[in-house]
Motif scaffolding. Structure first.
Motif, PDB file in Angstrom:
ATOM      1  N   ILE B 113       0.826  -1.212   0.000  1.00  0.00           N
ATOM      2  CA  ILE B 113       0.000   0.000   0.000  1.00  0.00           C
ATOM      3  C   ILE B 113       0.864   1.267   0.000  1.00  0.00           C
ATOM      4  N   PRO B 114       1.768   1.429   0.991  1.00  0.00           N
ATOM      5  CA  PRO B 114       2.595   2.650   0.923  1.00  0.00           C
ATOM      6  C   PRO B 114       3.477   2.707  -0.317  1.00  0.00           C
ATOM      7  N   MET B 115       4.044   1.597  -0.711  1.00  0.00           N
ATOM      8  CA  MET B 115       4.933   1.622  -1.873  1.00  0.00           C
ATOM      9  C   MET B 115       4.158   1.926  -3.146  1.00  0.00           C
ATOM     10  N   GLY B 116       2.983   1.310  -3.270  1.00  0.00           N
ATOM     11  CA  GLY B 116       2.157   1.541  -4.446  1.00  0.00           C
ATOM     12  C   GLY B 116       1.724   2.996  -4.527  1.00  0.00           C
ATOM     13  N   ILE B 117       1.271   3.535  -3.398  1.00  0.00           N
ATOM     14  CA  ILE B 117       0.805   4.920  -3.384  1.00  0.00           C
ATOM     15  C   ILE B 117       1.962   5.861  -3.702  1.00  0.00           C
ATOM     16  N   ILE B 205       1.995  -4.068  -5.694  1.00  0.00           N
ATOM     17  CA  ILE B 205       2.554  -2.721  -5.825  1.00  0.00           C
ATOM     18  C   ILE B 205       2.189  -2.161  -7.190  1.00  0.00           C
ATOM     19  N   ARG B 206       2.383  -2.985  -8.219  1.00  0.00           N
ATOM     20  CA  ARG B 206       2.110  -2.529  -9.581  1.00  0.00           C
ATOM     21  C   ARG B 206       0.626  -2.264  -9.791  1.00  0.00           C
ATOM     22  N   LEU B 207      -0.201  -3.108  -9.205  1.00  0.00           N
ATOM     23  CA  LEU B 207      -1.645  -2.938  -9.348  1.00  0.00           C
ATOM     24  C   LEU B 207      -2.104  -1.641  -8.688  1.00  0.00           C
ATOM     25  N   ILE B 208      -1.664  -1.460  -7.441  1.00  0.00           N
ATOM     26  CA  ILE B 208      -2.076  -0.253  -6.711  1.00  0.00           C
ATOM     27  C   ILE B 208      -1.572   0.986  -7.441  1.00  0.00           C
ATOM     28  N   ARG B 209      -0.327   0.925  -7.931  1.00  0.00           N
ATOM     29  CA  ARG B 209       0.263   2.070  -8.609  1.00  0.00           C
ATOM     30  C   ARG B 209      -0.551   2.437  -9.849  1.00  0.00           C
ATOM     31  N   SER B 210      -0.838   1.449 -10.679  1.00  0.00           N
ATOM     32  CA  SER B 210      -1.513   1.803 -11.925  1.00  0.00           C
ATOM     33  C   SER B 210      -2.947   2.261 -11.677  1.00  0.00           C
ATOM     34  N   GLU B 211      -3.645   1.609 -10.745  1.00  0.00           N
ATOM     35  CA  GLU B 211      -5.015   2.031 -10.424  1.00  0.00           C
ATOM     36  C   GLU B 211      -5.002   3.452  -9.878  1.00  0.00           C
ATOM     37  N   MET B 212      -4.046   3.701  -8.995  1.00  0.00           N
ATOM     38  CA  MET B 212      -3.949   4.995  -8.330  1.00  0.00           C
ATOM     39  C   MET B 212      -3.636   6.094  -9.343  1.00  0.00           C
ATOM     40  N   MET B 213      -2.723   5.792 -10.267  1.00  0.00           N
ATOM     41  CA  MET B 213      -2.370   6.805 -11.260  1.00  0.00           C
ATOM     42  C   MET B 213      -3.574   7.152 -12.121  1.00  0.00           C
ATOM     43  N   GLU B 214      -4.378   6.149 -12.414  1.00  0.00           N
ATOM     44  CA  GLU B 214      -5.565   6.385 -13.220  1.00  0.00           C
ATOM     45  C   GLU B 214      -6.550   7.283 -12.476  1.00  0.00           C
ATOM     46  N   VAL B 215      -6.733   6.922 -11.180  1.00  0.00           N
ATOM     47  CA  VAL B 215      -7.678   7.695 -10.372  1.00  0.00           C
ATOM     48  C   VAL B 215      -7.204   9.143 -10.227  1.00  0.00           C
ATOM     49  N   LEU B 216      -5.886   9.307 -10.095  1.00  0.00           N
ATOM     50  CA  LEU B 216      -5.349  10.662  -9.907  1.00  0.00           C
ATOM     51  C   LEU B 216      -5.629  11.558 -11.115  1.00  0.00           C
ATOM     52  N   GLU B 219     -11.605  13.355 -12.891  1.00  0.00           N
ATOM     53  CA  GLU B 219     -12.166  14.698 -12.704  1.00  0.00           C
ATOM     54  C   GLU B 219     -12.308  15.075 -11.244  1.00  0.00           C
ATOM     55  N   TYR B 220     -12.824  14.129 -10.432  1.00  0.00           N
ATOM     56  CA  TYR B 220     -13.131  14.527  -9.057  1.00  0.00           C
ATOM     57  C   TYR B 220     -11.871  14.768  -8.250  1.00  0.00           C
ATOM     58  N   VAL B 221     -10.762  14.122  -8.641  1.00  0.00           N
ATOM     59  CA  VAL B 221      -9.511  14.422  -7.951  1.00  0.00           C
ATOM     60  C   VAL B 221      -9.048  15.822  -8.325  1.00  0.00           C
ATOM     61  N   LYS B 222      -9.178  16.133  -9.606  1.00  0.00           N
ATOM     62  CA  LYS B 222      -8.825  17.493 -10.046  1.00  0.00           C
ATOM     63  C   LYS B 222      -9.672  18.518  -9.312  1.00  0.00           C
ATOM     64  N   PHE B 223     -10.934  18.162  -9.136  1.00  0.00           N
ATOM     65  CA  PHE B 223     -11.883  19.033  -8.433  1.00  0.00           C
ATOM     66  C   PHE B 223     -11.446  19.214  -6.983  1.00  0.00           C
ATOM     67  N   VAL B 234      -6.301  14.247  -0.216  1.00  0.00           N
ATOM     68  CA  VAL B 234      -6.652  13.921  -1.596  1.00  0.00           C
ATOM     69  C   VAL B 234      -6.121  12.536  -1.951  1.00  0.00           C
ATOM     70  N   TRP B 235      -4.841  12.350  -1.602  1.00  0.00           N
ATOM     71  CA  TRP B 235      -4.233  11.073  -1.979  1.00  0.00           C
ATOM     72  C   TRP B 235      -4.874   9.868  -1.262  1.00  0.00           C
ATOM     73  N   LEU B 236      -4.979  10.018   0.067  1.00  0.00           N
ATOM     74  CA  LEU B 236      -5.407   8.845   0.829  1.00  0.00           C
ATOM     75  C   LEU B 236      -6.911   8.651   0.808  1.00  0.00           C
ATOM     76  N   VAL B 237      -7.655   9.749   1.058  1.00  0.00           N
ATOM     77  CA  VAL B 237      -9.098   9.589   1.201  1.00  0.00           C
ATOM     78  C   VAL B 237      -9.794   9.608  -0.159  1.00  0.00           C
ATOM     79  N   HIS B 238      -9.456  10.566  -0.987  1.00  0.00           N
ATOM     80  CA  HIS B 238     -10.173  10.678  -2.258  1.00  0.00           C
ATOM     81  C   HIS B 238      -9.688   9.671  -3.288  1.00  0.00           C
ATOM     82  N   ALA B 239      -8.377   9.571  -3.430  1.00  0.00           N
ATOM     83  CA  ALA B 239      -7.866   8.747  -4.528  1.00  0.00           C
ATOM     84  C   ALA B 239      -7.704   7.282  -4.129  1.00  0.00           C
TER      85      ALA B 239
END
Lengths: 540, 325
Positions: B113-117, B205-216, B219-223, B234-239
């Motif tokens: 989790i921490p490494m992926g994020i 790690i790779r799964l969390i990273r790629s999912e997280m990058m997509e979420v980042l 629109e709602y993260v940008k918002f 933003v990172w922990l709660v929203h994304a």
């Protein structure tokens, strides 16, 4: 999607994380408490000479008669004790029988050691030997071996006769399999109402879970497949060894077994995988003991299924084309002894003159002279997890045979599937390894070279369908011959006939190996049967 | 929820029935268990008698029907090698495997989790590159090689950790032998857990990273950034929350796989769990135990998947799993 959803989900995941972290911390705290407790109690236990032993398997049962296998015999020598046993040079030495004499052609009299106790506290007498031989005759695995015997007769409390139906040359060999069991202990019924002396292979039984032998060690803790603890029997009559406790852990994986020895987690391992022999030899504080074994590995050539293999010249050519020494050196890492016959050195049938032969030119000319000058095709099967490097050896054989024009299609398979195929003789060439369970040459011929006879069971594993009346005659004659010199001559003649006819292709005898810390007399307690006498082990 | 549960149980039963049938068909064609129970001298005729007594000569369907009939009464057959009911053998071996899987899962969760994020937020930092590079090595290294390397470094060379087995265990709840409660047991757990986690950890790690990058990128993260919310929030709660669903799905499946396929790890470390028990039962043709284990694994898979579906709802109630109201 609404923000509130995320909020609750976030709380949940945080909660999950917190839970996991606190679980981790709890585990850590728990271990600390335990550690302190452990440190306090540690000095209280007195120093004990313990042997931590790792083998590739552990005994399948505590009942010595439930299965005839190397592992069970190793166990029997620790917990029970035989009437006689072999020394390193394969001579018979007294154990529970102090001396023995031949009374007549059919009777051998054993004088038993006095004052011997069973683990249960009962006294050991001739009655126990009678009980044990009767039980052996009931065991699926042993009844074949004890078939030549009428039984045992107690003459007095410390004298017992082993009586055979016909004159029999292997009475002492069989006496090494008589590990007296405690008659009183194994009499009556257990709490389930079953007789305590029942021999059961696949279910629980009294004898599978309890033991009372006269041997150097008693089983004090057993978790099958995990750990067995053997504790020195205080009343054991032989005070040679000094090991008070043996903790046996089966470690199946070769690399792990070696690592356990190298890291000091165990003191003694068997067997040692060939690729690690050098490493153990060169490590300070460890010692390696190796010995040529008695398991012969062979290829049988089916004379019925393939006409070419019925031609003696073809078989001889194949034997000449197979490079025994080359395979031993390159594939077995030198950890085998090239063979030209079935009997290993030390057996009565062994004949020094029958050396492995390898001569490719001679093989080619034999092929040219044979009825198949252009070669032929054959099928072959071999196991891939039964003998050391079995698959690689089979592949080497195929490529060697291709040099004299024999095209072989090889199929290898795990042993679980192999033996059914072997019995069905699905291929022209089949691999089999054999260890003589009587430690005598006659056993090889009986099972591997006599003409197949489904009624008598002779030639049961002769998948080459090799058949020679003279071999049968000599083998049967040797069975009832009690004069060692005459028997040896008969057995050696069988080997010579097979050698000249190339009845099968002998490859090599697998070597045996043991490794231990160097502060013990490992080389004194091991032997060619691979039954280490742990009762005699001395740790300095 | 009731209909969902009933459906689930029915599905589970069908799955287990199919698995048992396949397992039994394998057993039937696997080879002769009697071979491993007798010495070389026992004749074919005598072996046939033993097989008869064990009911192995009966036609396939009769044997299967008998198996099902006994299984309904909780009897999965008799292990020839252990000379005990197969279910009892498996239950005795289960704690070792479950504790191993638990510790490996713990390592995966705590590290991935921490490494992926981190590697999603700072994809260009040297540490992220290091993690990603390392994860390729981790994925491509076979478990047994990792295990042997660990043993050679930490047991043979450094003498820090024990090379095999579970060490000292403590009995809890009357039947569960736990290695988690003793220092010796924990020491024995370290290397097998690392080895077992070595394949899954890089994957997560790779799964969390790629999912997280997509979420980042969404629109709602940008918002959220635009609203001026703290970066950590933003990172922990929203994304991160939204990367959880796929991670749980994969995690559930992988957890089941880990329980079932601890075989390599257990074999190398002589870890006395269900994995090594299974591989040894195959080698010994202890076919009853093999089938019982396959059925057991089937049950584990079904349970884990059901559990994942329930967690789904808790993490994000807007997700509708088929059949659940």
């Amino acid at each position: 999607m609404k923000m509130s959803t995320f909020k609750s989900a976030g709380k949940f995941s945080l909660l999950l994380l917190t839970l996991l972290v606190s679980a981790l911390l709890l585990v850590g705290c728990g271990s600390d408490d335990k550690k302190e407790a452990g440190e306090e109690t540690a000095p209280a236990t007195p120093e004990k000479t313990t042997l931590k032993l790792a083998m590739d398997a552990d005994p399948v049962s505590l009942d010595p008669h439930v299965q005839l296998s190397g592992g069970m015999l190793q166990y029997s020598h620790m917990v029970f004790d035989s009437l006689v046993r072999y020394d390193k040079d394969m001579n018979f030495v007294p154990r529970l029988a102090e001396k023995w004499e031949r009374i007549d052609d059919l009777t051998m009299r054993f004088h038993l050691r006095k004052g011997v106790k069973f683990h249960s506290g009962n006294d050991f007498t001739a009655d126990d030997v009678v009980f044990t031989v009767e039980r052996l005759k009931k065991s699926d695995d042993y009844k074949g071996l004890f078939e030549p015997f009428v039984g045992a007769t107690a003459i007095d409390a410390y004298t017992v006769d082993l009586v055979t139906k016909q004159p029999y040359g292997l009475v002492l060999n069989m006496a090494t399999y008589v590990f007296p069991m405690d008659r009183k202990f194994y009499s009556g019924t257990d709490d389930k109402g079953k007789a305590k002396d029942l021999i059961i292979k696949t279910d629980s039984s009294f004898a599978n879970e309890n033991e009372s032998g006269t041997g150097p060690f008693a089983v004090t803790h057993r978790e099958q497949g995990v750990k067995t603890v053997f504790t020195r029997f205080a009343d054991y009559w032989d005070k040679t060894g000094n090991v008070e406790e043996i903790v046996l852990s089966p470690i199946k994986n070769d690399a792990t077994r070696v690592a356990a020895l190298l890291s000091g987690d165990v003191d003694f391992i068997m067997p040692v995988p060939p690729q690690d022999l050098e490493r153990i030899k060169t490590t300070d504080g460890l010692m390696l003991v190796t010995m040529s074994g008695s398991r012969i590995i062979t290829f049988q050539l089916n004379q019925k299924s393939n006409p070419a293999l019925a031609d003696p010249k073809v078989r001889l050519a194949m034997d000449y084309a197979y490079d025994n020494n080359g395979v031993v050196e390159k594939i077995m890492n030198g950890f085998a002894t090239a063979a030209g016959q079935m009997s290993p050195k030390g057996y009565v049938g062994y004949d020094e003159a029958l050396a492995p032969r390898f001569d490719l030119e001679k093989a080619k000319s034999l092929m040219a002279e044979s009825g198949f000058p252009d070669g032929f095709e054959a099928t072959m099967i071999a196991p891939n997890n039964r003998y050391v490097n079995d698959e690689k050896i089979a592949e080497a054989f195929v490529s060697m045979m291709s040099k004299i024009g024999i095209k072989i299609s090889l199929k290898t398979m795990p042993k679980a599937q192999y033996w059914d195929q072997f019995d069905a003789q699905v291929a022209d060439i089949q691999m089999i390894g054999w260890h003589s369970d009587t430690e005598d040459s006659g056993n090889y011929y009986e099972f591997l070279s006599m003409c197949r006879n489904s009624e008598t069971g002779y030639g049961q594993y002769n998948s080459g369908n090799y058949c020679n009346a003279k071999v049968d005659e000599l083998t049967l004659a040797a069975q009832v011959e009690t004069d060692p010199a005459k028997r040896a001559a008969q057995c050696q003649e069988v080997e010579k006939i097979q050698y000249d006819e190339a009845g099968f292709i002998p490859l090599h005898w697998q070597n045996l190996s043991w490794a231990s810390k160097s502060n013990m007399n490992t080389e004194d307690i091991v032997n060619v049967m691979n039954f280490p006498y742990f009762g005699d082990l001395v740790i300095k | 929820m009731f209909a969902f549960t009933v459906k689930r149980i029915l599905q589970a039963l069908i799955v287990i029935l199919i698995i048992s049938f396949i397992g039994f068909a394998i057993k039937h064609n696997f080879g002769d268990p009697v071979r491993d129970l007798v010495g070389q001298r026992v004749t074919a005729a005598e072996r046939a008698v033993i097989r008869d007594n064990l009911g192995l000569n009966d036609p396939f369907m009769i044997q299967y029907a008998r198996f099902l009939h006994d299984a309904l009464q909780g009897d999965l057959g008799q292990s020839y090698f252990f000379k005990k009911p197969a279910a009892e053998v498996i239950i005795n071996k289960a704690p070792a495997t479950l504790e191993l899987v638990f510790c490996a899962a713990l390592i995966i969760v705590v590290l991935s989790i921490p490494m992926g994020i981190y590697s999603a937020i700072k994809p260009r930092s040297w540490f992220s590159r290091f993690i990603m590079g390392g994860s390729i090595v981790g994925v491509s290294m076979p478990v047994f090689l990792t295990a042997i390397l660990l043993i050679y470094i930490f047991s043979v060379e450094l003498h820090w950790l024990p090379s095999y087995g579970r060490g000292e265990t403590v009995r809890i709840f009357g039947w569960w032998d736990s290695g988690l409660l003793t220092l010796d047991g924990l020491k024995h757990l370290i290397m097998p857990s690392i080895a077992l986690s070595s394949i899954m950890l890089p994957l997560f790690i790779r799964l969390i990273r790629s999912e997280m990058m997509e979420v980042l990128q969404s629109e709602y993260v940008k918002f959220a950034w635009a609203k001026g919310i703290k970066p950590s929030r933003v990172w922990l709660v929203h994304a991160f929350k939204n990367t959880l669903l796929p991670v749980i799905t994969v995690g559930g499946v992988q957890l089941g796989i880990m329980v079932a396929f601890t075989i390599l790890t257990e074999t190398v470390f002589q870890w006395q769990g269900m994995g090594s028990m299974f591989i040894e039962s195959v080698e010994r043709s202890d076919t009853s135990l093999m089938v019982a284990y396959l059925v057991f694994v089937g049950i584990v898979f079904v349970l884990v998947n059901t559990f994942v579906d329930i967690i789904y709802g808790l993490v994000n109630p807007t997700v509708r799993v088929a059949g659940r109201q």
